[in-house]
Design an enzyme around this catalytic site. Structure first.
Site, PDB file in Angstrom:
ATOM      1  CE  LYS A  34      -4.040  -2.033  -0.003  1.00  0.00           C
ATOM      2  NZ  LYS A  34      -3.720  -3.445  -0.269  1.00  0.00           N
TER       3      LYS A  34
HETATM    4  C1  LIG Z   1     -10.210  -3.269  -1.803  1.00  0.00           C
HETATM    5  C2  LIG Z   1      -9.589  -3.952  -0.629  1.00  0.00           C
HETATM    6  N1  LIG Z   1     -10.285  -4.075   0.500  1.00  0.00           N
HETATM    7  C3  LIG Z   1      -9.757  -4.653   1.596  1.00  0.00           C
HETATM    8  C4  LIG Z   1      -8.474  -5.167   1.586  1.00  0.00           C
HETATM    9  C5  LIG Z   1      -7.946  -5.825   2.815  1.00  0.00           C
HETATM   10  O1  LIG Z   1      -6.851  -5.144   3.347  1.00  0.00           O
HETATM   11  P1  LIG Z   1      -5.971  -5.815   4.504  1.00  0.00           P
HETATM   12  O2  LIG Z   1      -5.050  -6.788   3.843  1.00  0.00           O
HETATM   13  O3  LIG Z   1      -5.252  -4.680   5.150  1.00  0.00           O
HETATM   14  O4  LIG Z   1      -6.932  -6.479   5.428  1.00  0.00           O
HETATM   15  C6  LIG Z   1      -7.708  -5.080   0.426  1.00  0.00           C
HETATM   16  C7  LIG Z   1      -6.346  -5.613   0.405  1.00  0.00           C
HETATM   17  O5  LIG Z   1      -5.562  -5.397  -0.451  1.00  0.00           O
HETATM   18  C8  LIG Z   1      -8.278  -4.455  -0.707  1.00  0.00           C
HETATM   19  O6  LIG Z   1      -7.580  -4.351  -1.846  1.00  0.00           O
END
Ligand SMILES: Cc1ncc(COP(=O)(O)O)c(C=O)c1O
Length: 400
Positions: free
Chosen positions: A184
């Protein structure tokens, strides 16, 4: 051709991060503590949110948002199919029913018209994903939410930092979840932040640490007490000080990192804008994208130039265009350029497809986009030479 592999999205870390993490390791305090509190305050201030809660993922923030809103069995939550499965999985976790809808052809963000058409008396919330860091049409979505008494929950995994009408995503007071996963714009390795109004954040804070009320972390410090009270069966979702130390340093040079991302986006636009075989991502009037992703879509010109072999269907649910895209990705890899695809739409994953009897044709925009999408490298570590290599590889791979 490039001689070394260009990774798709490596983390952008320097000695400062290493030193900040080392300091925490030496401090004797590894879990949620003063660094996490400091990061929460700094993040809330940065986005202009009344409050913020450091978590171990964006997924945790999305789950907590639904729990705090009291969404559960019998409720429906409208979600875009063009997203990572985490957005929709959390709806299943609270026992509610996810209702998938299609996305807008230009931004690939949730389509307000499709949302309105999917509303029933059981609809309690809409999960809004700012795809690739480009904010969704919040004006239209808020209007729908108000008219139908439906909550808006923002999945801002990609959208830090992004703006809608001059206001940062996360400033609205609605529950908004950010991701600090390794790829990210700002990373803590794994991690997330939930922003929202003070009451939501306080309830989520207790739920993020077993349901313990009060700031439970300091019960182990020298001014803490051994006693604690569990007010609800919570989860183990807290951020750690090791993660927060990384996040604080990254936040301190966010502007520098974002400047480079925007330069990369501008470079691709300038150098690929005249290439009819690709469609470039947009940045609409009135918003500022975080440029987390640079998702291009192959056009029919790419298919005419590089027709797929007749037996080229390697991935289920991919038509001939998908085969052209897959071969393009292979070609880029051969030229040492790493890419990715965002996303395999949720309706194509076996669990959702089978449980809700979903068919590819039900979401024509997402289905078509999926077969054409390729995310090009975009991150602050890219040199001008890297960018020329990517452009040369893209053009080369699209030659007949
Ligand atoms: C659109 C979206 N939502 C949620 C997530 C979940 O993020 P995390 O891995 O921090 O839980 C991601 C992960 O890349 C994502 O791309």
């Amino acid at each position: 051709m490039r001689s070394t592999f260009l990774p798709f999205a490596p983390p952008f870390l320097r000695d400062e991060e290493v030193e900040a993490v080392t300091e925490v390791l030496r401090s004797g305090w590894l879990s949620r503590g003063p660094r996490t509190q400091e990061f929460e305050r700094a993040f809330a201030e940065h986005v202009g949110s009344p409050a913020a809660l450091g978590l171990n993922s964006c997924t945790a923030g999305l789950h907590l948002s639904l729990v705090v809103l009291g969404i559960g069995p019998g409720d429906e939550v409208i979600c875009p199919t063009m997203t990572f499965a985490a957005t929709v999985n959390v709806v299943e976790h609270v026992g509610a029913t996810p209702v998938l809808v299609d996305v807008c052809p230009d931004t690939l963000c949730i389509d307000p018209e499709a949302v309105e058409a999917a509303i029933t008396p059981r609809t309690r919330a809409v999960m809004v994903v700012h795809y690739g860091g480009h904010p969704a049409d919040m004006g239209a979505l808020q209007d729908i939410g108000r008219r139908h008494g439906v909550q808006i929950v923002e999945d801002a995994a990609h959208a830090f930092p992004a703006k809608v009408g001059g206001e940062m995503v996360g400033a609205s007071g609605r529950p908004t979840s950010f991701s600090f996963y390794a790829t990210k714009n700002l990373t803590t390795g794994e991690g997330g932040m939930l922003t929202g109004d003070a009451e939501t954040i306080e309830r989520a804070r207790a739920l993020s640490l077993h349901g313990i009320v009060g700031d439970a972390w300091d019960r182990h410090s020298d001014n803490g007490r051994w006693s604690y009270r569990v007010a609800a069966p919570g989860f183990k979702y807290n951020m750690t000080d090791v993660q927060a130390a990384l996040g604080l340093v990254q936040l301190g040079r966010l502007d520098e990192m974002q400047r480079r991302r925007r330069e990369v986006a501008r470079f691709y636009r300038e150098h690929l804008g005249d290439e009819p075989a690709v469609l470039l991502p947009v940045e609409k009037e009135g918003v500022e994208s975080s440029w987390h992703l640079f998702p291009i879509r192959l056009t029919d010109v790419a298919r005419e130039r590089c027709p797929p072999p007749p037996d080229a269907h390697r991935t289920p649910d991919l038509g001939p265009m998908g085969a052209v895209r897959d071969r393009f990705i292979d070609e880029l890899r051969r030229r040492n350029i790493g890419t990715s695809v965002h996303y395999i739409p949720v309706h194509l994953h076996p669990y959702y497809r089978e449980r809700y009897a979903l068919e590819p044709g039900m979401f024509p925009v997402a289905q078509d986009a999926f077969q054409r999408l390729v995310s090009l490298p975009i991150h602050p570590g890219l040199t001008d030479e890297d960018l020329h290599d990517v452009v040369e590889a893209v053009r080369g791979a699209l030659r007949p």
